[in-house]
Scaffold this active site. Structure first.
Site, PDB file in Angstrom:
ATOM      1  N   HIS B 156       0.829  -1.211   0.000  1.00 38.76           N
ATOM      2  CA  HIS B 156       0.000   0.000   0.000  1.00 38.76           C
ATOM      3  C   HIS B 156       0.864   1.262   0.000  1.00 38.76           C
ATOM      4  CE1 HIS B 156      -2.656   3.050   1.959  1.00 38.76           C
ATOM      5  NE2 HIS B 156      -3.605   2.451   1.285  1.00 38.76           N
ATOM      6  N   ASN B 252     -13.317   5.051   3.307  1.00 40.75           N
ATOM      7  CA  ASN B 252     -14.009   4.267   2.283  1.00 40.75           C
ATOM      8  C   ASN B 252     -15.315   3.697   2.794  1.00 40.75           C
ATOM      9  OD1 ASN B 252     -11.780   4.720   0.653  1.00 40.75           O
ATOM     10  ND2 ASN B 252     -10.813   2.760   1.140  1.00 40.75           N
ATOM     11  N   SER B 331      -7.397   6.179  -0.249  1.00 40.80           N
ATOM     12  CA  SER B 331      -5.951   6.026  -0.108  1.00 40.80           C
ATOM     13  C   SER B 331      -5.216   6.491  -1.345  1.00 40.80           C
ATOM     14  CB  SER B 331      -5.578   4.555   0.101  1.00 40.80           C
ATOM     15  OG  SER B 331      -5.572   4.215   1.442  1.00 40.80           O
TER      16      SER B 331
END
Lengths: 89, 439
Positions: B156, B252, B331
């Protein structure tokens, strides 16, 4: 009296003798606050000058007693944070 | 002045070739595009200068101009001509399969020389793959706060860093990030499974203070329906007040109202929602208001199906190859904002975080949705950069004077004889050019 975060209060109420990871914010001198926390049996995991606080681990009952201290401004659960990516589009 | 007709990117190339000239090399040839009028006089002049090496294309639909190769000396002479309006560098272009970066206008800022050079961007995340070619030479430091080790075992953080400022080197420039010359400061606060403790995230922010970063990216979050008083939100607010631009993911948990988590609900930072590449709001993008009634997010950037760097031995998203993968989320939107902030800070080094935030918000493209869904809209970096240019000072009003004694008007000079305009030969302008250059 400092406010205990909602999620932490729930956990303490359910299990007052279990260890909880918390973030404690304080007023006044941080060194003095650290001494008091350690004297009260808390393990200091991190010192967080940016928010004038500490990440601690200690029993739920002790956290309730801590909330009554005039030098403690807030106590909340040391919550989990996670990435904000997701599968799919 | 002739110097202003030479675009900064071209001037930079001319300046960089002074060294080659000093070393005894011949006059270098630079490919340029010239906007000029009238067409024929300028071309004749260009040929006469002697430093124009070769002619390229002629333009008449988008503007009147030509492409050519010329020496720096010839370029300077061309710039003195009154019929030359602008001279640009004829730059190499890259295919940009990542739609999101050109969508927000980053390439226009690159063409003005803004690439994030000298700006330190802190990324509080799962770490970074230090061996990825797109970050070569630009990772200042990596600090592990998880106990897992420096490596990004999740992917990530690497993907986020690529969006902020990957060079795209491994893809021939295809997957180039927003600020491809920025410097990275990495705090690993999330483990390989993508989770961590709020206290470790705060420790990561403290590390950023010690490292004197200018922008901090927080593509992480926790909790729900917060009011900005939690420790992580307060930490982000304090970082902002110490002079750092902080960009945080909205979360989210959309599309329900009041679905922001910490630190998305923090008061100061730029809270970023996600759009798709058609400027629709992503369904998953968390909505405001905050629990204490504030409008959030502040602004949106693209966050869906974003191609960026892949960490070695990770499987995040949908891998494209060994070096790139595709992922979605706020993100992915947030590092677009961080890269944008880096470009704007490079252009306006004295700008305070609030000025950067205000410029981005004031210039965003309104998508016509509720503010608690879109904030001010989808970011437009060209407009944001313009919004940060100081307004011209008001004209000075001269003190009141006694009216002058009327004088008779001067004699009007006779009108000049008009200059005859050359008529192109039967073959047209191309024939004329060929006749000059024997082509």
């Amino acid at each position: 009296m400092a406010q205990l975060g909602q999620s932490l209060l729930k956990k303490i109420t359910a299990n007052p003798n279990s260890s909880q990871d918390s973030i404690v914010r304080v007023s006044g001198d941080m060194d003095a606050a650290q001494d008091k926390l350690e004297s009260a049996g808390f393990r200091i995991r991190r010192r967080l000058g940016l928010i004038k606080g500490f990440a601690v681990t200690g029993k739920g009952r002790a956290l309730q007693d801590l909330a009554a201290q005039p030098w403690v401004t807030s106590i909340e659960e040391d919550q989990q944070v996670r990435t904000q990516g997701r599968s799919g589009s | 002045m002739s110097a202003t007709k030479i675009h900064p990117a071209l001037a930079a190339v001319m300046e960089s070739q002074v060294g080659a000239l000093t070393a005894g090399a011949g006059q270098p040839e630079i490919k340029i595009i010239v906007k000029h009028k009238p067409f024929l006089e300028t071309m004749a002049a260009a040929a006469a200068i002697g430093g124009v090496v070769a002619m390229g294309r002629q333009y008449s639909r988008v503007f009147d101009g030509s492409s050519m190769a010329a020496t720096p000396e010839a370029i300077r002479v061309l710039a003195t001509r009154p019929d030359v309006e602008q001279i640009w560098l004829d730059e190499e272009i890259h295919t940009l399969l990542d739609v999101s970066v050109p969508l927000i206008g980053a390439p226009q800022l690159w063409s003005n020389g803004l690439t994030g050079k000298g700006i330190r961007v802190g990324i509080v995340d799962t770490g970074i793959d230090p061996d990825h070619p797109d970050f070569a030479g630009r990772i200042s430091v990596i600090k592990d706060l998880t106990g897992e080790g420096d490596r990004d075992n999740n992917g990530h953080g690497t993907h986020v860093a690529g969006i902020v400022g990957g060079t795209g080197a491994q893809s021939g420039g295809k997957y180039r990030g927003v600020a491809p010359d920025c410097t990275f400061v990495i705090a690993k606060v999330l483990k390989g499974n993508g989770t961590g403790m709020m206290s470790d995230a705060i420790a990561g922010l403290e590390f950023m203070v010690d490292q004197h970063v200018q922008v901090v990216n927080m593509s992480l979050g926790g909790g729900s329906n917060c009011d900005g008083t939690d420790a992580l939100s307060v930490a982000c607010d304090n970082l902002w007040e110490q002079g750092m631009v902080v960009c945080v993911a909205a979360g989210n948990s959309g599309p329900s109202a009041g679905s922001l988590g910490s630190p998305g609900c923090a008061k100061n930072p730029i809270t970023v929602g996600a759009t798709d590449k058609q400027d629709g709001i992503a369904d998953y993008s968390s909505r405001g208001p905050t629990a204490d009634g504030r409008v959030k997010p502040d602004i949106c950037f693209p966050g869906s199906s974003i191609h960026s760097c892949r960490a070695k031995n990770t499987a995040l998203g949908e891998p494209i190859d060994n070096y790139y993968t595709t992922a979605s989320g706020t993100s992915m939107a947030t590092p677009h904002a961080s890269g944008a902030s880096a470009l704007l800070l490079e252009a306006h080094p004295d700008a305070k975080p609030q000025q950067i935030k205000d410029a981005l918000m004031a210039s965003a493209k309104d998508l016509g949705l509720d503010p608690n869904t879109q904030g001010k809209g989808r970011a437009d970096l060209v407009a944001a950069n313009q919004a940060l240019v100081p307004a011209a000072p008001p004209p000075v009003t001269p003190p009141a004077e006694q009216p002058p004694t009327p004088t008779p008007p001067p004699e009007q000079p006779p009108a000049p004889e008009p200059t005859p305009v050359p008529v192109p030969p039967p073959g047209g302008c191309r024939e004329l050019i060929r006749s000059f250059f024997g082509g």
